[in-house]
Design an enzyme around this catalytic site. Structure first.
Site, PDB file in Angstrom:
ATOM      1  N   ASP A  72       0.830  -1.205   0.000  1.00  0.00           N
ATOM      2  CA  ASP A  72       0.000   0.000   0.000  1.00  0.00           C
ATOM      3  C   ASP A  72       0.867   1.259   0.000  1.00  0.00           C
ATOM      4  O   ASP A  72       1.841   1.353   0.754  1.00  0.00           O
ATOM      5  CB  ASP A  72      -0.903   0.015   1.228  1.00  0.00           C
ATOM      6  CG  ASP A  72      -1.744  -1.248   1.369  1.00  0.00           C
ATOM      7  OD1 ASP A  72      -1.314  -2.306   0.872  1.00  0.00           O
ATOM      8  OD2 ASP A  72      -2.820  -1.175   1.983  1.00  0.00           O
ATOM      9  N   HIS A  74      -0.691   4.733  -0.276  1.00  0.00           N
ATOM     10  CA  HIS A  74      -1.476   5.750   0.427  1.00  0.00           C
ATOM     11  C   HIS A  74      -0.954   7.180   0.261  1.00  0.00           C
ATOM     12  O   HIS A  74      -0.630   7.860   1.242  1.00  0.00           O
ATOM     13  CB  HIS A  74      -1.588   5.392   1.904  1.00  0.00           C
ATOM     14  CG  HIS A  74      -2.642   4.363   2.194  1.00  0.00           C
ATOM     15  ND1 HIS A  74      -3.962   4.521   1.821  1.00  0.00           N
ATOM     16  CD2 HIS A  74      -2.565   3.152   2.804  1.00  0.00           C
ATOM     17  CE1 HIS A  74      -4.655   3.455   2.198  1.00  0.00           C
ATOM     18  NE2 HIS A  74      -3.822   2.604   2.785  1.00  0.00           N
ATOM     19  N   ASP A 108      -4.564   0.492  -2.861  1.00  0.00           N
ATOM     20  CA  ASP A 108      -4.513   1.532  -1.839  1.00  0.00           C
ATOM     21  C   ASP A 108      -3.453   2.579  -2.149  1.00  0.00           C
ATOM     22  O   ASP A 108      -2.578   2.897  -1.325  1.00  0.00           O
ATOM     23  CB  ASP A 108      -4.297   0.937  -0.444  1.00  0.00           C
ATOM     24  CG  ASP A 108      -5.605   0.497   0.207  1.00  0.00           C
ATOM     25  OD1 ASP A 108      -6.639   0.481  -0.509  1.00  0.00           O
ATOM     26  OD2 ASP A 108      -5.600   0.167   1.404  1.00  0.00           O
ATOM     27  N   ASN A 143      -9.213  -1.525  -1.069  1.00  0.00           N
ATOM     28  CA  ASN A 143     -10.481  -1.075  -0.500  1.00  0.00           C
ATOM     29  C   ASN A 143     -10.630   0.443  -0.569  1.00  0.00           C
ATOM     30  O   ASN A 143     -11.740   0.972  -0.700  1.00  0.00           O
ATOM     31  CB  ASN A 143     -10.621  -1.559   0.944  1.00  0.00           C
ATOM     32  CG  ASN A 143      -9.509  -1.076   1.858  1.00  0.00           C
ATOM     33  OD1 ASN A 143      -8.328  -1.271   1.567  1.00  0.00           O
ATOM     34  ND2 ASN A 143      -9.869  -0.462   2.971  1.00  0.00           N
ATOM     35  N   HIS A 144      -9.524   1.181  -0.540  1.00  0.00           N
ATOM     36  CA  HIS A 144      -9.625   2.644  -0.575  1.00  0.00           C
ATOM     37  C   HIS A 144      -9.947   3.163  -1.980  1.00  0.00           C
ATOM     38  O   HIS A 144     -10.552   4.232  -2.100  1.00  0.00           O
ATOM     39  CB  HIS A 144      -8.361   3.274  -0.003  1.00  0.00           C
ATOM     40  CG  HIS A 144      -8.298   3.181   1.494  1.00  0.00           C
ATOM     41  ND1 HIS A 144      -8.754   4.174   2.328  1.00  0.00           N
ATOM     42  CD2 HIS A 144      -7.878   2.173   2.303  1.00  0.00           C
ATOM     43  CE1 HIS A 144      -8.599   3.808   3.589  1.00  0.00           C
ATOM     44  NE2 HIS A 144      -8.075   2.593   3.594  1.00  0.00           N
ATOM     45  N   HIS A 243      -5.896  -7.582  -2.795  1.00  0.00           N
ATOM     46  CA  HIS A 243      -5.614  -6.587  -1.763  1.00  0.00           C
ATOM     47  C   HIS A 243      -5.921  -7.122  -0.366  1.00  0.00           C
ATOM     48  O   HIS A 243      -5.092  -7.000   0.542  1.00  0.00           O
ATOM     49  CB  HIS A 243      -6.417  -5.311  -2.005  1.00  0.00           C
ATOM     50  CG  HIS A 243      -6.105  -4.238  -1.010  1.00  0.00           C
ATOM     51  ND1 HIS A 243      -4.917  -3.547  -1.030  1.00  0.00           N
ATOM     52  CD2 HIS A 243      -6.805  -3.758   0.063  1.00  0.00           C
ATOM     53  CE1 HIS A 243      -4.899  -2.682  -0.021  1.00  0.00           C
ATOM     54  NE2 HIS A 243      -6.028  -2.788   0.645  1.00  0.00           N
ATOM     55  N   HIS A 304      -7.475 -24.396   1.094  1.00  0.00           N
ATOM     56  CA  HIS A 304      -8.609 -24.770   0.246  1.00  0.00           C
ATOM     57  C   HIS A 304      -8.744 -23.816  -0.937  1.00  0.00           C
ATOM     58  O   HIS A 304      -8.960 -24.249  -2.080  1.00  0.00           O
ATOM     59  CB  HIS A 304      -9.889 -24.780   1.070  1.00  0.00           C
ATOM     60  CG  HIS A 304     -11.125 -25.058   0.267  1.00  0.00           C
ATOM     61  ND1 HIS A 304     -11.339 -26.250  -0.393  1.00  0.00           N
ATOM     62  CD2 HIS A 304     -12.215 -24.272  -0.011  1.00  0.00           C
ATOM     63  CE1 HIS A 304     -12.494 -26.210  -1.031  1.00  0.00           C
ATOM     64  NE2 HIS A 304     -13.043 -25.009  -0.818  1.00  0.00           N
TER      65      HIS A 304
END
Length: 427
Positions: A72, A74, A108, A143-144, A243, A304
């Protein structure tokens, strides 16, 4: 005489397009900190912010001779360049120096820092330079990115808003210049549909918020120019990148399908709300089941998931700051690379992950205590002696601790930023 007149007509026919390209380059230079984007294939030109057909996204790549993963960023340009130099991907002139290497930035770029637009332009410049050298730089959605496209600006800095306000000034000026040319379609008002005021919003940041909405909403100029080209899930060789993290249901839904649907949403083709697998604690950009060091990694779930993607042996993720630096868990299957390097999110020492053609993992660190040697990890399938094998105890960490604390992360992230935290997003 007739040939001369035909040539003049042909030349005049292209003047509007030439003017439009000139204005775009002028705006790019003005908002990027003085960058000229190298030319590229016209069919992939992000200058065309309202393309009729969305760009195709590649989800799977063969293993390169050298693969670099960057966490990230930022909004911190200085730390971003430090990480890229640490990996040998840029030279002293900030030009691509990675040759045929493939680099992945796991998302991000937005929020918590003041240079968001400048980083987006810088990464785009490097993408084009890398392509000409036979290399590849792949950027991902975090997510950002998803939050900002949806209009969630809780982690924006005041200077970050000012950067978007400045971008809007130059972008609108460019549109005014284009509107003077009779041969060009009148540009659309970027503020169309955006309220003039918002209840409770200080006048000092109002124009920055309006500009940010205009730029980043679905089909917005910055969203289309940059974010629509990001992938959300990615497979390179025997590594899968995301992410936050993947669950079996995400793989079953389809990795290519996820990338295409997120791209279409960012391009304004499918409504305002992000796809459901991008929202909530178990979303691909929010999941922390494999990355929170204080809790045991859900290794059985991870095994898995990896088993459902042929040829993949590890998941590489960002999203959750690793106070001890880049580390591994679950018998090297989980690789956590977010070191909180941004000054707005911990101000950690830059580290990047390198994977060579033998699938050996190495951490390149800027920690001055260890600049003479790098953190090294044996691949689970290689023999001892090829690297430094560390006994696993919740996570794998080599040669010391990066001196960050959770308290520092939280206090730094709150300083100067818009407040209130949700989704467990203190990172």
């Amino acid at each position: 005489m007739e040939n001369r007149e035909e040539n003049q007509k042909a030349l005049c026919k292209h003047i509007p397009d030439l003017l439009s390209s000139f204005v775009d380059a002028f705006v790019d230079f003005s908002v990027s900190g003085g960058l000229f984007l190298p030319s590229q294939n016209p069919s992939l030109d992000p200058q065309k912010t309202h393309q009729e057909t969305p760009l195709s996204l590649q989800t799977r790549y063969p293993a390169p001779d050298r693969l670099v993963a960057i966490g990230d960023l930022h909004g911190d340009m200085e730390k971003s360049k430090q990480a890229l130099r640490l990996a040998g991907l840029i030279d002293g002139s900030d030009k691509w120096a990675g040759g045929s290497a493939t680099a992945v930035q796991v998302g991000d770029v937005l929020d918590r820092g003041d240079d968001e637009i400048k980083i987006l332009y810088f990464l785009e410049k490097l993408k084009r330079e890398a392509m000409k050298d036979g290399g590849n730089l792949i950027t991902m959605n975090g997510n950002h990115e998803i939050m900002n496209i949806e209009g969630d600006f809780r982690y924006v800095t005041k200077l970050g808003l000012k950067e978007f306000e400045d971008w809007a000034y130059w972008y609108c000026l460019g549109n005014e210049m284009k509107s003077l040319c009779a041969g060009l379609e009148k540009p659309k008002d970027i503020y169309d549909g955006i309220p003039l005021n918002f209840r409770g919003v200080d006048s000092e940041v109002l124009q920055g918020i309006r500009a940010r909405i205009a730029a980043l909403r679905p089909n917005g100029p910055i969203a289309n120019k940059f974010l629509s080209k990001n992938v959300t899930v990615l497979v390179v060789g025997d590594s899968i990148f995301v992410h936050g993290g993947l669950m079996a249901k995400h793989v079953e839904y389809g990795l290519e399908r996820i990338n295409e649907e997120v791209r279409d949403w960012i391009s304004g083709l499918t409504g305002k709300a992000a796809p459901r697998y991008c929202r909530g604690g178990n979303a691909v950009v929010w999941l922390r089941k494999y990355s929170v060091v204080e809790k045991n990694c859900d290794c059985s779930m991870l095994e898995h998931v990896l088993a459902t993607v042929p040829g993949v042996k590890r998941m590489i993720m960002g999203h959750t700051i690793q106070a001890d630096g880049i580390n591994l868990a679950c018998n090297n299957r989980a690789v956590r690379i977010d070191v909180g390097m941004s000054k707005g999110c911990g101000d950690g020492l830059p580290e990047v992950l390198e994977i060579n053609q033998n699938s050996d993992l190495r951490v390149l660190t800027s920690n001055p205590l260890y600049q003479s040697k790098h953190k090294s990890y044996l691949d689970a399938d290689t023999k001892e002696g090829l690297g430094l094998l560390i006994t696993e105890s919740g996570s794998k960490q080599v040669e010391g601790v990066v001196l960050l604390t959770l308290l520092l992360v939280v206090s730094s992230s709150l300083n100067g930023n818009l407040t209130e935290q949700h989704h467990s997003d203190f990172l």
